[in-house]
Design a protein around this motif. Sequence first.
Motif, PDB file in Angstrom:
ATOM      1  N   ALA A 174       0.896  -1.091   0.077  1.00  0.00           N
ATOM      2  CA  ALA A 174      -0.086   0.198   0.000  1.00  0.00           C
ATOM      3  C   ALA A 174       0.825   1.174   0.149  1.00  0.00           C
ATOM      4  N   ALA A 177       2.160   1.587  -3.480  1.00  0.00           N
ATOM      5  CA  ALA A 177       1.057   2.056  -4.489  1.00  0.00           C
ATOM      6  C   ALA A 177       0.623   3.750  -4.223  1.00  0.00           C
ATOM      7  N   ILE A 280      -4.392  -3.474  -5.567  1.00  0.00           N
ATOM      8  CA  ILE A 280      -3.089  -3.290  -5.311  1.00  0.00           C
ATOM      9  C   ILE A 280      -2.249  -4.707  -5.479  1.00  0.00           C
ATOM     10  N   SER A 283      -0.926  -7.361  -2.393  1.00  0.00           N
ATOM     11  CA  SER A 283      -1.240  -6.373  -1.143  1.00  0.00           C
ATOM     12  C   SER A 283      -2.170  -7.222  -0.186  1.00  0.00           C
TER      13      SER A 283
END
Length: 374
Positions: A174, A177, A280, A283
């Motif tokens: 995360a 991203a 994502i 993730s």
Amino acid sequence: MKYIEEFQNPQLAQRLLDDIHATVTRPWALMEVCGGQTHSIIRHGIDQLLPEHVELIHGPGCPVCVTPLEVIDKALEIASRPEVVFCSFGDMLRVPGTGRDLFRVKSEGGDVRVVYSPLDALRIAQQNPERQVVFFGIGFETTAPPNAMTVYQARRLGIRNFSLLVSHVRVPPAIEALMLSPDCRVQGFLAAGHVCSVMGTDEYPELAERFAVPIVVTGFEPLDILEGVRRTVRQLERGEHRVENAYPRAVRPEGNPAAKAMLEDVFEVTDRAWRGIGVIPDSGWRLSERYREYDAEHRFTVGGITTEEPAACRSGEVLQGLLKPHECEAFGTLCTPRNPLGATMVSNEGACAAYYLYRRLGGATAPKETSPVA
């Protein structure tokens, strides 16, 4: 109580604030990753005590908030079935799906139960062999080990009427991203101490180096957060980007080896959708092949459910740090804790809930008694 009192000491808080004020020479934007940290920041007015050059951006670190709408709808579909006992932590019951929530399912006759541990759900399965018992397994690396252990125990004990609806996500992808987003303004991170107490800090140095951002692991009390801010700002002012552990009373570099071994056995890394953000890569976790029979999504054939987020809810922008909660047109009007549009307004760690609870309505100052130096 010892740690609570020590890490809320107003004199020490003032010293840390003085040091931060003396250090800052230019604007910096820091993101606290965890929703628990967000609530502590807003409750104690920490963001309003910092220099105006230091902005705290609220990140996507609330496990309830990032659970995607389609997973909520899968939970609602499973919980509605007469043969199912659906077990969940209490903070998930009011999270809105498409048109209803788990409280509504319960009021319509569904057997929805609040539990305090996944092992409670496993005991219910043992006591009700004629029913299918499902536990809603959500969260970050912090809650994943006990959920993994419960599935491990179910398999070891031969309990076949138990399954897990999995929506576990991982923090490092995360962060990656967020940093790759063209709208990202984050220059440093306050990493979540409880996540690192499980996983350690090994995954963070590569991110700090690649994106040239300091990452400081910290806790949740006022002094923890202020110390995290102080260390992050010092690095930024010096042009450094390292990983620092400001939470050594709970975090070791290697994390918790036993918990990590359990995760590796029961789960496997997969792509995950985050509510309001999207998919994502790598993730999240799902149950590994040897435990796939305990996957509720497969057992109840709900994998094909798809949804669209309500247009009026801007929680995705809040979760990415692009919008403060009170800047949303629906905040406090169309969206309240009693009638939420999204999970960020009802979760115990949601940023919108924090702003609503502590009366951050359009930038109003926090009450004096909430300040760590009051």
